[in-house]
Design a protein around this motif. Sequence first.
Motif, PDB file in Angstrom:
ATOM      1  N   MET A 171       0.867  -1.176   0.000  1.00  0.00           N
ATOM      2  CA  MET A 171       0.000   0.000   0.000  1.00  0.00           C
ATOM      3  C   MET A 171       0.897   1.217   0.000  1.00  0.00           C
ATOM      4  SD  MET A 171      -2.722  -0.864   2.993  1.00  0.00           S
ATOM      5  CE  MET A 171      -4.248  -1.672   2.628  1.00  0.00           C
ATOM      6  N   ARG A 172       0.379   2.305  -0.515  1.00  0.00           N
ATOM      7  CA  ARG A 172       1.091   3.580  -0.457  1.00  0.00           C
ATOM      8  C   ARG A 172       0.241   4.551   0.341  1.00  0.00           C
ATOM      9  NH1 ARG A 172       3.177   1.139  -4.616  1.00  0.00           N
ATOM     10  NH2 ARG A 172       5.267   1.614  -5.324  1.00  0.00           N
ATOM     11  N   MET A 181       6.721  10.262   7.697  1.00  0.00           N
ATOM     12  CA  MET A 181       6.617  10.419   6.248  1.00  0.00           C
ATOM     13  C   MET A 181       7.972  10.855   5.710  1.00  0.00           C
ATOM     14  SD  MET A 181       3.682   9.549   5.091  1.00  0.00           S
ATOM     15  CE  MET A 181       3.820  10.201   3.430  1.00  0.00           C
ATOM     16  N   PRO A 182       8.323  10.399   4.520  1.00  0.00           N
ATOM     17  CA  PRO A 182       9.594  10.828   3.927  1.00  0.00           C
ATOM     18  C   PRO A 182       9.628  12.346   3.745  1.00  0.00           C
ATOM     19  CG  PRO A 182       8.629   9.011   2.685  1.00  0.00           C
ATOM     20  CD  PRO A 182       7.600   9.457   3.677  1.00  0.00           C
ATOM     21  N   ALA A 223       5.166   9.155  -1.286  1.00  0.00           N
ATOM     22  CA  ALA A 223       4.281   8.264  -0.543  1.00  0.00           C
ATOM     23  C   ALA A 223       5.110   7.288   0.296  1.00  0.00           C
ATOM     24  CB  ALA A 223       3.380   7.500  -1.505  1.00  0.00           C
ATOM     25  N   LEU A 224       4.581   6.921   1.440  1.00  0.00           N
ATOM     26  CA  LEU A 224       5.213   5.925   2.302  1.00  0.00           C
ATOM     27  C   LEU A 224       4.764   4.552   1.827  1.00  0.00           C
ATOM     28  CD1 LEU A 224       6.865   5.331   4.909  1.00  0.00           C
ATOM     29  CD2 LEU A 224       4.682   5.416   6.132  1.00  0.00           C
ATOM     30  N   LEU A 225       5.705   3.688   1.457  1.00  0.00           N
ATOM     31  CA  LEU A 225       5.388   2.348   0.981  1.00  0.00           C
ATOM     32  C   LEU A 225       5.222   1.419   2.182  1.00  0.00           C
ATOM     33  CD1 LEU A 225       5.035   0.428  -1.418  1.00  0.00           C
ATOM     34  CD2 LEU A 225       7.501   0.014  -1.302  1.00  0.00           C
ATOM     35  N   LEU A 226       4.078   0.743   2.239  1.00  0.00           N
ATOM     36  CA  LEU A 226       3.782  -0.200   3.317  1.00  0.00           C
ATOM     37  C   LEU A 226       3.750  -1.606   2.730  1.00  0.00           C
ATOM     38  CD1 LEU A 226       0.770   1.741   4.887  1.00  0.00           C
ATOM     39  CD2 LEU A 226       3.150   1.772   5.664  1.00  0.00           C
ATOM     40  N   ASP A 227       4.720  -2.433   3.099  1.00  0.00           N
ATOM     41  CA  ASP A 227       4.750  -3.824   2.644  1.00  0.00           C
ATOM     42  C   ASP A 227       3.814  -4.620   3.549  1.00  0.00           C
ATOM     43  OD1 ASP A 227       5.250  -6.409   1.877  1.00  0.00           O
ATOM     44  OD2 ASP A 227       7.381  -6.368   2.364  1.00  0.00           O
ATOM     45  N   VAL A 228       2.705  -5.087   3.000  1.00  0.00           N
ATOM     46  CA  VAL A 228       1.727  -5.843   3.784  1.00  0.00           C
ATOM     47  C   VAL A 228       1.714  -7.325   3.403  1.00  0.00           C
ATOM     48  CG1 VAL A 228       0.284  -3.824   4.207  1.00  0.00           C
ATOM     49  CG2 VAL A 228      -0.172  -5.257   2.209  1.00  0.00           C
ATOM     50  N   SER A 229       2.676  -7.745   2.599  1.00  0.00           N
ATOM     51  CA  SER A 229       2.688  -9.117   2.088  1.00  0.00           C
ATOM     52  C   SER A 229       3.025 -10.155   3.150  1.00  0.00           C
ATOM     53  CB  SER A 229       3.679  -9.240   0.932  1.00  0.00           C
ATOM     54  OG  SER A 229       5.006  -8.984   1.381  1.00  0.00           O
ATOM     55  N   ARG A 230       3.721  -9.773   4.196  1.00  0.00           N
ATOM     56  CA  ARG A 230       4.183 -10.757   5.185  1.00  0.00           C
ATOM     57  C   ARG A 230       3.368 -10.771   6.468  1.00  0.00           C
ATOM     58  NH1 ARG A 230      10.441  -9.384   4.106  1.00  0.00           N
ATOM     59  NH2 ARG A 230      10.487 -10.335   2.053  1.00  0.00           N
TER      60      ARG A 230
END
Length: 90
Positions: free
Chosen positions: A28-29, A53-54, A59-66
């Motif tokens: 998600m971003r 936030m950068p 946009a802040l990248l949110l890795d939700v795959s794990r």
Amino acid sequence: MRGRLFSSPGPEAGLTAYVYPNPARDAMRLVAPADSRIRIYDALGRLVRDAAMPPSGEALLLDVSRGPTGLYLAVVESPSAQVTLKLVVR
């Protein structure tokens, strides 16, 4: 913000923030002002991520795959306002 679970992002809240895609499986971003702090909580109220936030305004990248699937709340705080966004991970 007392007594309200969600607030609508927009000019009336003093802060505009949004997340896409939502729901998501992989990533998600989150888009919010550069001076914002992001705290993400799971459905049990446990803090699962705390980030700024950068400064570049990207946009802040949110890795939700794990992580586990389910409902999460992202609290976006700037120096002048706060917004809560609902995140759905599938």
